[in-house]
Every structure is written in structure tokens, then in C-alpha cells.
Design a protein around this motif. Structure first.
Motif, PDB file in Angstrom:
ATOM      1  N   LYS A  82       0.827  -1.205   0.000  1.00  0.00           N
ATOM      2  CA  LYS A  82       0.000   0.000   0.000  1.00  0.00           C
ATOM      3  C   LYS A  82       0.864   1.258   0.000  1.00  0.00           C
ATOM      4  O   LYS A  82       0.529   2.246  -0.653  1.00  0.00           O
ATOM      5  CB  LYS A  82      -0.950  -0.017   1.208  1.00  0.00           C
ATOM      6  N   GLU A  83       1.962   1.214   0.723  1.00  0.00           N
ATOM      7  CA  GLU A  83       2.843   2.376   0.765  1.00  0.00           C
ATOM      8  C   GLU A  83       3.443   2.655  -0.611  1.00  0.00           C
ATOM      9  O   GLU A  83       3.660   3.812  -0.987  1.00  0.00           O
ATOM     10  CB  GLU A  83       3.958   2.164   1.797  1.00  0.00           C
ATOM     11  N   ASP A  84       3.712   1.595  -1.394  1.00  0.00           N
ATOM     12  CA  ASP A  84       4.218   1.784  -2.755  1.00  0.00           C
ATOM     13  C   ASP A  84       3.201   2.539  -3.607  1.00  0.00           C
ATOM     14  O   ASP A  84       3.564   3.404  -4.412  1.00  0.00           O
ATOM     15  CB  ASP A  84       4.519   0.428  -3.405  1.00  0.00           C
ATOM     16  N   THR A 121      -6.534  -1.412   7.910  1.00  0.00           N
ATOM     17  CA  THR A 121      -5.481  -0.803   8.715  1.00  0.00           C
ATOM     18  C   THR A 121      -5.787   0.647   9.038  1.00  0.00           C
ATOM     19  O   THR A 121      -5.096   1.262   9.834  1.00  0.00           O
ATOM     20  CB  THR A 121      -4.137  -0.838   7.963  1.00  0.00           C
ATOM     21  N   GLY A 122      -6.793   1.216   8.391  1.00  0.00           N
ATOM     22  CA  GLY A 122      -7.106   2.618   8.618  1.00  0.00           C
ATOM     23  C   GLY A 122      -6.268   3.568   7.782  1.00  0.00           C
ATOM     24  O   GLY A 122      -6.455   4.771   7.852  1.00  0.00           O
ATOM     25  N   MET A 123      -5.317   3.070   7.002  1.00  0.00           N
ATOM     26  CA  MET A 123      -4.485   3.917   6.169  1.00  0.00           C
ATOM     27  C   MET A 123      -5.105   3.994   4.777  1.00  0.00           C
ATOM     28  O   MET A 123      -5.212   2.995   4.073  1.00  0.00           O
ATOM     29  CB  MET A 123      -3.066   3.362   6.067  1.00  0.00           C
ATOM     30  N   PRO A 124      -5.551   5.174   4.337  1.00  0.00           N
ATOM     31  CA  PRO A 124      -6.243   5.275   3.058  1.00  0.00           C
ATOM     32  C   PRO A 124      -5.317   5.018   1.875  1.00  0.00           C
ATOM     33  O   PRO A 124      -4.147   5.405   1.876  1.00  0.00           O
ATOM     34  CB  PRO A 124      -6.765   6.711   3.049  1.00  0.00           C
ATOM     35  N   THR A 125      -5.842   4.373   0.858  1.00  0.00           N
ATOM     36  CA  THR A 125      -5.123   4.089  -0.366  1.00  0.00           C
ATOM     37  C   THR A 125      -6.068   4.350  -1.527  1.00  0.00           C
ATOM     38  O   THR A 125      -7.230   3.950  -1.483  1.00  0.00           O
ATOM     39  CB  THR A 125      -4.649   2.626  -0.422  1.00  0.00           C
ATOM     40  N   THR A 126      -5.584   5.029  -2.564  1.00  0.00           N
ATOM     41  CA  THR A 126      -6.396   5.282  -3.742  1.00  0.00           C
ATOM     42  C   THR A 126      -5.828   4.519  -4.916  1.00  0.00           C
ATOM     43  O   THR A 126      -4.628   4.591  -5.211  1.00  0.00           O
ATOM     44  CB  THR A 126      -6.436   6.789  -4.074  1.00  0.00           C
ATOM     45  N   VAL A 127      -6.687   3.765  -5.594  1.00  0.00           N
ATOM     46  CA  VAL A 127      -6.310   3.049  -6.798  1.00  0.00           C
ATOM     47  C   VAL A 127      -7.263   3.466  -7.913  1.00  0.00           C
ATOM     48  O   VAL A 127      -8.286   4.101  -7.681  1.00  0.00           O
ATOM     49  CB  VAL A 127      -6.351   1.519  -6.602  1.00  0.00           C
ATOM     50  N   ILE A 128      -6.918   3.094  -9.148  1.00  0.00           N
ATOM     51  CA  ILE A 128      -7.771   3.358 -10.301  1.00  0.00           C
ATOM     52  C   ILE A 128      -8.326   2.041 -10.822  1.00  0.00           C
ATOM     53  O   ILE A 128      -7.589   1.068 -10.992  1.00  0.00           O
ATOM     54  CB  ILE A 128      -6.982   4.057 -11.428  1.00  0.00           C
TER      55      ILE A 128
END
Length: 463
Positions: A82-84, A121-128
Motif C-alpha cells: 500500500k505504501e508503494d 489498517t485505517g491507512m487510506p489508499t487510492t487506486v484506479i
């Protein structure tokens, strides 16, 4: 034509009008039922080969890391975390998607879609999700309903999170029409105090609908409520449990509460969509025309079938934003078994998700962790909150810690915090002493897991 058949016809026709090929992709899922495991493996292999070649040739993130050559395999690609994604979002886009993304223009035609997930995890991630994958993913969701006994057009209860209802707003016309044609009767899983569950019960008992789609934890909480009070509920035939790990205890409670209903697990996420679903025989079938699923150890090496490992997902249809060997954050076990139902796809023996907890309202209701993930991680986070954790010390005292994104604009952050406070107090109750604090770092648990919601009230939470 039956009413369900008419609803299906209109539903697919409306999608064709906006440029969607949903009907085609849904037919593919139906046709795969009659194919052999070898056919499915060949289809998966062809789609994977095309995806890997495309990623190396056209997507900067992969072009910099993997040398393009004939015969590329998944092991040639790094694990994507996710960080990547957070650090390389634009470099993961294809040139076509990147051009549209930079233009910032509203797309008049059916095209790619930015999807934000709060994640467990509560850490937001944006994908397409590109156009092709949107169709394939929607088809997979419709197919899960069919597997659970309520194909498109057959009415069902939907115990699901609805921020629109909490904020007294209405969805778009398209959302309302689609929900109507799909036969959804929505019950808000973000409002689950006693009076709300009493209302749900009245709705069920006054209807002839026989199926339900629900957050796993919400269905479990509702089932506990019904059993503890020995309330009579009209039996259901099936409950599709989604969005959280479904334990055997949860399955047992849900089935008992709803008159012996078959409880079927649907495994997926907002960023990857539907990944697998249980058939009526209880096997969790992977959608292999849509995803490749691996299980690996801490060094990234494949674990043996039957052994638990970190789940990696590759989305086969998403060339606009390739997610290859994406670590979704769960632990799972692949099975070597085939299923008597006849479906030719591989089986997940089980999924072992993260640990999360319900919090409690001033009126004795329970709040699903899914609510916090959705509200804070998705609805009210315009890219200013890195991750969050809410700890409830007592029924009337909770502390919400927020990690700020570096460079976040102060005014945007203040507005987000105000909206979060407003909506949390709506659910907890006005007497809640809610502290919201900005912190530089939220610590993981002793086991290394990040937990979104922690209940320290001493009151039982989703036992």
C-alpha cells in the motif's frame, strides 16, 4: 417475462447505454461454470501474460523495476504494498489514464474510476479501476449474488453501511435506479442500536424476501441481538457475509439467528473488488478470470498449499492501473481440493483477517469497525489523513488519533476534522466526550498489527 427477468433486462440495457459491457462479462462468469479447470488455467495464463507485458512496456513503476522480455512470470515482479501505491500513484497509471487524471476534467463517458479505500489498517489508499475492470468487477459482484441464491432482479435485504441515510441525503438517480432494479432493501449497518435492529426485524418479518447481503460483523451483531432476546424472525434461505473476516462462531450465530440460513462468505475489498465467494457447499471459489491469488511467507516466497501465507492479489483486467502481486493485508490458506459443486476454479480454504473491535454508543448500541474505516478513511479524507485510530475509554469518552499527511493544507484538515466529529457524535450520541488529536505516529500493537478501533469500556464488543 418474469418481473426478475424484466429487471435484469432493464439493468443490463441501462449499462449498455452508458457504454458498459457488463452483460458480456457477466455471461463469461456463467459460461465458466461449464468449463474445465484446464480451460480456466489457460484463460488466467493468457490474461496474466498480457498484463505483465503491458505493465513493463507502458507503466513507469514497472518499467523501472522489471526488464521486458518474453516469458515474464509473476515472480519477476516485486510485491506491491500500500505504501508503494501511496508514493507512486501516478507512476502506476497507464499513459491514457494518467492524461485524463492530470486534466482534472469530469469524464462525460463511462471510463476509469478512482477508488479510495480506508483499508482494515485505517491507512487510506487510492487506486484506479479502468473501464474494463469496472465491468469485470461488477459482473463478479452480480455473480456472487447468484452463487448465494439471489441473482440480479431477485429482491434481497442489504445490511450495509449508508452515510447518505445518516446525513439525510439521497444518492444519485443512477444509484437509486440501480438499487431498485437490483431488488435491494437497504438496512443501515452504520446504525445498529436496539431500536434500529428492532426496525430491521419488523422489515424482515413483514416481507417475503428470503436472502440477505451483509457486512459480516453487522450480521453477527444483529444475530446476537436476536438470539439474546429470543426474538422471532422469519427464516431466511441465505446470508452473504462480506467485508470482514467470517469466523465459524460468527457463521453459527448468523445461521441460528436467521432460522438456519446458509451463510456464505464473499471475500473481497474496495481496491480489488470481489476476489472469491463460497458456493452452497461451503467452498470459497477464487474468481480466476479476474484475479491471480498467491500466498507467500515473510520473505515473499510461495508457501505450500494448506499452509497460511500473506495474500497477494493480481488484478487481471486492470491495465489502466496494474496491481501486480498486491499485498492486500490478509493471511489465507489455499486448498488443493476440488468442489462437488462442479465449479472449475481453485479454492481458498480460509481467510484469516485482522483483529478489529466494535465500539459502543451511549444507548447501548454497537458500532462496526467498518463504519470508522468508511467514514474517516474514505468519506471525510481528501488526502489529508495518513491513518487513524479510535480508542473508547468509557461509554462517554473516546479519543480519536489522526496522523496528518505531510504537507496537508491546514484549512482542509480542519474541515475534515469538523465533519468527522459531527458524524461520529451522530452515531455515538451527543453526550460523548470525543477528543480528536493530531499525532506524529500511531503505534502498532505488540503483534505488529495496526488496529483501527479499540474498546476499553469493559462492555463486551462483538463477542
Amino acid at each position: 417475462m418474469s418481473s426478475a427477468g424484466f429487471s435484469r433486462f432493464i439493468y443490463f440495457s441501462l449499462h449498455r447505454l452508458i457504454g458498459s459491457e457488463l452483460a458480456r462479462d457477466y455471461r463469461e462468469f456463467l459460461e465458466l461454470e461449464r468449463q474445465s479447470p484446464a480451460y480456466v488455467a489457460q484463460l488466467r495464463s493468457e490474461r496474466l501474460r498480457d498484463l505483465l507485458a503491458h505493465a513493463c512496456a507502458n507503466v513507469p513503476f514497472y518499467r523501472d523495476r522489471v526488464e521486458a522480455r518474453p516469458g515474464l512470470e509473476l515472480n519477476d515482479f516485486p510485491i506491491l504494498r500500500k505504501e508503494d501505491i501511496r508514493q507512486n500513484s501516478e507512476r502506476l497509471m497507464s499513459p491514457e489514464v494518467h492524461k485524463g487524471y492530470l486534466s482534472g476534467k469530469t469524464r462525460a463517458q463511462y471510463s476509469w474510476l478512482a477508488v479510495q479505500t480506508g483499508g482494515s489498517t485505517g491507512m487510506p489508499t487510492t487506486v484506479i479501476h479502468d473501464r474494463r475492470f469496472r465491468d469485470l468487477n461488477r459482473a463478479a459482484r452480480l455473480y456472487t449474488q447468484r452463487m448465494c441464491g439471489f441473482p440480479i432482479g431477485k429482491p434481497y435485504f442489504k445490511l450495509w453501511g449508508s452515510m447518505r441515510e445518516i446525513n439525510d441525503s439521497r444518492g444519485s438517480m443512477q444509484q437509486r435506479v440501480a438499487g431498485f432494479l437490483a431488488g435491494e432493501i437497504v438496512m443501515n449497518a452504520f446504525r445498529m442500536e436496539d431500536r434500529d435492529m428492532d426496525s430491521f426485524l419488523r422489515t424482515i418479518n413483514a416481507s417475503s424476501i428470503e436472502h440477505m447481503m451483509a457486512y459480516s460483523d453487522a450480521a453477527y451483531r444483529f444475530g446476537q441481538y436476536l438470539l439474546a432476546r429470543k426474538l422471532k424472525v422469519r427464516p431466511l434461505k441465505s446470508v452473504m457475509a462480506c467485508a470482514a473476516t467470517l469466523t465459524e462462531e460468527m457463521r453459527h450465530v448468523i445461521s441460528r439467528a436467521f432460522g438456519g440460513a446458509t451463510v456464505q462468505n464473499m471475500y473481497g475489498s474496495r481496491d480489488c473488488g470481489a476476489i472469491a465467494c463460497e458456493c452452497a457447499q461451503g467452498s470459497l471459489h477464487i474468481f480466476e478470470n479476474k484475479v491471480v491469488l498467491e500466498t507467500v511467507d515473510d520473505q515473499g516466497k510461495a508457501v505450500a498449499v494448506g499452509k497460511p501465507g500473506r495474500i497477494l492479489v493480481t488484478l487481471l483486467g486492470n491495465h489502466g492501473f496494474p496491481l501486480i502481486r498486491y499485498e492486500i493485508g490478509d493471511v489465507g490458506v489455499l486448498s488443493a481440493k476440488s468442489c462437488s459443486c462442479g465449479l472449475p476454479t481453485r479454492i481458498l480454504d480460509r481467510v484469516e483477517g485482522r483483529s478489529v473491535e466494535f465500539l459502543v454508543t451511549e444507548n447501548g448500541g454497537y458500532i462496526s469497525p467498518s463504519y470508522f474505516v468508511h467514514l474517516i478513511g474514505v468519506v471525510h479524507n481528501p488526502g489529508v489523513i495518513r491513518r487513524f485510530q479510535i480508542v473508547q475509554q468509557s461509554v462517554d469518552h473516546a479519543v480519536l488519533s489522526l496522523e496528518q499527511e505531510p504537507g496537508a493544507e491546514a484549512s482542509v484538515l480542519r474541515e475534515a476534522v469538523e465533519k468527522i466529529r459531527r458524524d461520529l457524535l451522530t452515531v455515538f450520541g451527543p453526550r460523548m466526550n470525543l477528543q480528536i488529536e493530531m499525532v506524529s505516529r500511531i503505534q502498532e500493537s505488540a503483534s505488529g498489527k495496526f488496529i483501527v478501533s479499540i474498546n476499553k469500556t469493559g462492555q463486551p464488543a462483538a463477542r
